[in-house]
Scaffold this motif. Structure first.
Motif, short mmCIF file in Angstrom:
data_model
loop_
_atom_site.label_atom_id
_atom_site.label_comp_id
_atom_site.label_asym_id
_atom_site.label_seq_id
_atom_site.Cartn_x
_atom_site.Cartn_y
_atom_site.Cartn_z
N VAL A 144 0.79 -1.34 0.08
CA VAL A 144 -0.32 -0.22 0.11
C VAL A 144 0.83 1.40 -0.29
O VAL A 144 -0.01 1.74 -0.35
CB VAL A 144 -0.81 -0.06 0.97
CG1 VAL A 144 -2.31 -0.83 1.02
CG2 VAL A 144 -0.33 0.36 2.65
N GLN A 145 2.05 1.23 0.33
CA GLN A 145 3.43 2.15 0.34
C GLN A 145 3.15 3.27 -0.86
O GLN A 145 3.60 4.15 -1.01
CB GLN A 145 4.48 2.09 0.90
CG GLN A 145 3.96 1.45 2.34
CD GLN A 145 3.75 2.89 3.18
OE1 GLN A 145 2.97 2.26 3.87
NE2 GLN A 145 4.75 4.12 3.85
N ILE A 163 -5.94 9.50 -0.97
CA ILE A 163 -5.94 8.07 -1.38
C ILE A 163 -5.04 7.10 -0.69
O ILE A 163 -5.33 6.06 -0.36
CB ILE A 163 -5.67 7.88 -2.94
CG1 ILE A 163 -6.33 8.57 -3.83
CG2 ILE A 163 -4.97 6.41 -2.79
CD1 ILE A 163 -5.99 8.12 -5.18
N GLY A 164 -3.92 8.10 0.43
CA GLY A 164 -3.22 7.91 1.12
C GLY A 164 -3.45 7.09 2.38
O GLY A 164 -3.11 6.14 2.88
N PHE A 165 -4.60 8.34 3.07
CA PHE A 165 -5.48 7.82 3.97
C PHE A 165 -7.00 5.98 3.95
O PHE A 165 -6.92 5.32 4.57
CB PHE A 165 -6.70 8.61 4.15
CG PHE A 165 -7.91 8.55 5.25
CD1 PHE A 165 -7.56 8.24 6.66
CD2 PHE A 165 -8.83 8.06 5.12
CE1 PHE A 165 -8.43 7.72 7.98
CE2 PHE A 165 -10.48 8.07 5.90
CZ PHE A 165 -9.79 7.74 7.29
N TYR A 175 -6.87 -0.04 4.48
CA TYR A 175 -6.97 -1.33 3.14
C TYR A 175 -5.24 -2.12 3.64
O TYR A 175 -5.96 -3.01 3.57
CB TYR A 175 -6.24 -1.20 1.90
CG TYR A 175 -6.85 -2.02 1.10
CD1 TYR A 175 -8.22 -2.92 0.91
CD2 TYR A 175 -4.86 -2.61 0.32
CE1 TYR A 175 -8.23 -3.95 -0.22
CE2 TYR A 175 -5.01 -3.62 -1.01
CZ TYR A 175 -6.89 -4.33 -0.80
OH TYR A 175 -6.40 -5.77 -1.50
N ARG A 176 -4.55 -1.43 4.26
CA ARG A 176 -3.59 -2.38 4.83
C ARG A 176 -3.41 -2.67 6.12
O ARG A 176 -3.60 -3.70 6.88
CB ARG A 176 -2.07 -0.92 5.67
CG ARG A 176 -1.75 -1.41 6.39
CD ARG A 176 -0.34 -1.04 6.75
NE ARG A 176 0.16 0.46 6.20
CZ ARG A 176 1.72 0.37 5.94
NH1 ARG A 176 2.79 -1.23 6.92
NH2 ARG A 176 2.15 1.19 5.10
N ILE A 177 -4.97 -1.95 6.77
CA ILE A 177 -5.79 -2.73 7.93
C ILE A 177 -5.97 -4.11 7.71
O ILE A 177 -5.78 -4.84 8.54
CB ILE A 177 -6.15 -1.70 8.61
CG1 ILE A 177 -5.93 -0.72 9.50
CG2 ILE A 177 -7.61 -2.41 9.84
CD1 ILE A 177 -6.74 0.36 9.55
#
Length: 187
Positions: free
Chosen positions: A118-119, A127-129, A134-136
């Motif tokens: 996701v990085q 989109i970063g948020f 999505y990383r969670i």
């Protein structure tokens, strides 16, 4: 390891990826993937967010956000990312064990390393948020397969550190606020 193919599989089909992912075999391949993800993130942050960083640090005498700064950021972000990955994996591993998980610390590091996919997108505002959330999800799915527990228990394991951190910040804020309020009363 084909970074692009692995990245696409993690992002598009995480359940399939984590189901097939070996939970042993060493740290080299997953950490290489994570390092590449962090390097890409660092470079994109340094290149595309230059103006914001110059504004942020300009008041402290930092001018000329140049090539050396970009390289420094591109090198330091992967190092800090890998260190935080090992620490985060230790915390999650302990929580998974408390919840009845059967996986290993190595397996935890492996699924968290691949979740760094996701990085590559997280430097983009807004989109970063979304990819942070999505990383969670990737952590929940990866933990579910690595530790052989239900999705609900995996979600508890992943969300618990965030809740504890939030509660600690709230308690600290209350303590600071009450201290300020008490000192204002005596002035």
């Amino acid at each position: 390891m084909d970074y692009i193919e692995t990245w696409k599989e993690v992002m598009q089909r995480p359940s399939d990826f984590y189901r097939k992912m070996p939970t042993t075999g060493g740290y080299a391949e997953p950490l290489t993937f994570a390092a590449i993800s962090y390097i890409i993130y660092g470079l994109l942050i340094a290149i595309f967010n230059r103006g914001m960083m110059e504004d942020m640090y300009g008041g402290m005498g930092v001018r000329g956000f140049g090539f050396s700064t970009i390289i420094t950021i591109a090198i330091s972000i992967p190092i800090m990312g890998i260190i935080s990955l090992f620490i985060g994996a230790a915390v999650l591993y302990l929580i998974y064990k408390l919840l009845g998980g059967t996986g290993t610390y190595e397996g935890t590091v492996r699924f968290m390393s691949y979740a760094t996919a996701v990085q590559v997108l997280s430097w983009i505002p807004i989109i970063g948020f979304i990819v942070g959330l999505y990383r969670i999800y990737l952590y929940i799915v990866g933990g579910m397969f690595v530790h052989n527990i239900s999705m609900g228990r995996s979600a508890i394991a992943v969300v618990l550190p965030y809740l504890v951190g939030f509660l600690l910040v709230m308690i600290l804020a209350l303590l600071i606020f009450s201290t300020v309020a008490i000192s204002d009363t005596f002035i």
